[in-house]
Design a protein around this motif. Sequence first.
Motif, PDB file in Angstrom:
ATOM      1  N   TYR A  10     -23.512 -11.024 -65.090  1.00 29.40           N
ATOM      2  CA  TYR A  10     -23.131 -10.182 -63.955  1.00 29.40           C
ATOM      3  C   TYR A  10     -24.339  -9.875 -63.078  1.00 29.40           C
ATOM      4  O   TYR A  10     -24.271  -9.985 -61.849  1.00 29.40           O
ATOM      5  CB  TYR A  10     -22.485  -8.872 -64.421  1.00 29.40           C
ATOM      6  N   ARG A  25     -20.049  -6.624 -52.958  1.00 27.41           N
ATOM      7  CA  ARG A  25     -19.030  -5.696 -53.450  1.00 27.41           C
ATOM      8  C   ARG A  25     -18.422  -6.310 -54.713  1.00 27.41           C
ATOM      9  O   ARG A  25     -18.590  -7.494 -54.985  1.00 27.41           O
ATOM     10  CB  ARG A  25     -17.938  -5.494 -52.401  1.00 27.41           C
ATOM     11  N   SER A  26     -17.681  -5.508 -55.441  1.00 28.99           N
ATOM     12  CA  SER A  26     -17.045  -5.995 -56.668  1.00 28.99           C
ATOM     13  C   SER A  26     -16.170  -7.219 -56.412  1.00 28.99           C
ATOM     14  O   SER A  26     -16.160  -8.151 -57.212  1.00 28.99           O
ATOM     15  CB  SER A  26     -16.206  -4.887 -57.314  1.00 28.99           C
ATOM     16  N   LYS A  37     -10.077  -8.640 -61.448  1.00 32.82           N
ATOM     17  CA  LYS A  37     -10.604  -7.403 -60.854  1.00 32.82           C
ATOM     18  C   LYS A  37     -10.827  -6.316 -61.900  1.00 32.82           C
ATOM     19  O   LYS A  37     -11.881  -5.668 -61.887  1.00 32.82           O
ATOM     20  CB  LYS A  37      -9.658  -6.902 -59.754  1.00 32.82           C
ATOM     21  N   PRO A  38      -9.856  -6.104 -62.828  1.00 34.10           N
ATOM     22  CA  PRO A  38     -10.088  -5.065 -63.842  1.00 34.10           C
ATOM     23  C   PRO A  38     -11.314  -5.345 -64.725  1.00 34.10           C
ATOM     24  O   PRO A  38     -12.062  -4.429 -65.053  1.00 34.10           O
ATOM     25  CB  PRO A  38      -8.797  -5.064 -64.666  1.00 34.10           C
ATOM     26  N   SER A  41     -14.389  -4.576 -62.691  1.00 35.86           N
ATOM     27  CA  SER A  41     -14.475  -3.131 -62.494  1.00 35.86           C
ATOM     28  C   SER A  41     -15.075  -2.443 -63.725  1.00 35.86           C
ATOM     29  O   SER A  41     -15.974  -1.601 -63.603  1.00 35.86           O
ATOM     30  CB  SER A  41     -13.094  -2.563 -62.190  1.00 35.86           C
ATOM     31  N   MET A  44     -18.797  -3.354 -63.937  1.00 38.86           N
ATOM     32  CA  MET A  44     -19.620  -2.644 -62.949  1.00 38.86           C
ATOM     33  C   MET A  44     -19.847  -1.196 -63.392  1.00 38.86           C
ATOM     34  O   MET A  44     -20.950  -0.664 -63.253  1.00 38.86           O
ATOM     35  CB  MET A  44     -18.967  -2.666 -61.564  1.00 38.86           C
ATOM     36  N   LYS A  45     -18.828  -0.558 -63.948  1.00 42.78           N
ATOM     37  CA  LYS A  45     -18.975   0.814 -64.446  1.00 42.78           C
ATOM     38  C   LYS A  45     -20.010   0.863 -65.566  1.00 42.78           C
ATOM     39  O   LYS A  45     -20.838   1.777 -65.630  1.00 42.78           O
ATOM     40  CB  LYS A  45     -17.634   1.361 -64.933  1.00 42.78           C
ATOM     41  N   ARG A  55     -23.985   1.911 -56.852  1.00 42.27           N
ATOM     42  CA  ARG A  55     -22.936   1.616 -55.867  1.00 42.27           C
ATOM     43  C   ARG A  55     -22.876   2.783 -54.889  1.00 42.27           C
ATOM     44  O   ARG A  55     -22.881   3.938 -55.308  1.00 42.27           O
ATOM     45  CB  ARG A  55     -21.583   1.419 -56.543  1.00 42.27           C
ATOM     46  N   GLY A  59     -18.902   1.079 -51.562  1.00 42.42           N
ATOM     47  CA  GLY A  59     -18.676   0.091 -52.608  1.00 42.42           C
ATOM     48  C   GLY A  59     -19.725  -1.012 -52.671  1.00 42.42           C
ATOM     49  O   GLY A  59     -19.539  -1.991 -53.389  1.00 42.42           O
TER      50      GLY A  59
END
Length: 123
Positions: A10, A25-26, A37-38, A41, A44-45, A55, A59
Amino acid sequence: MKILESAENYLESILILKKEKGNVRSIDVVNYLGFSKPSVSVAMKQLEANGFITRDKDGLINLTEEGKQIAENIYEKHALLTRHFISIGVSAETAREDACRIEHYISQETFDALKRHHMNKHE
């Protein structure tokens, strides 16, 4: 510090996208890696919680100094290994794929020796 291979991927992806696009962006990471996407997400968290990225309110993703250092280290390994494999006759596609796998596991000692070998060979 040793981090998970997925986190390294990543971070490397964010670095590459940042160089190519300027802003990341994500959704850019989703499209680049082909992940859901999930999944991105959640990643990234985790990267943000561990201090590897920040971030902003729009975003936009930025690498912290620590995140950038890890990303650049992985990217350097990927680039050198790819060039090395191509130089010994491996197809470009296979060289990139193999480099992507090996970059996470090669010891720093072996990588440094390979780097010195290539520097001496091209001087």
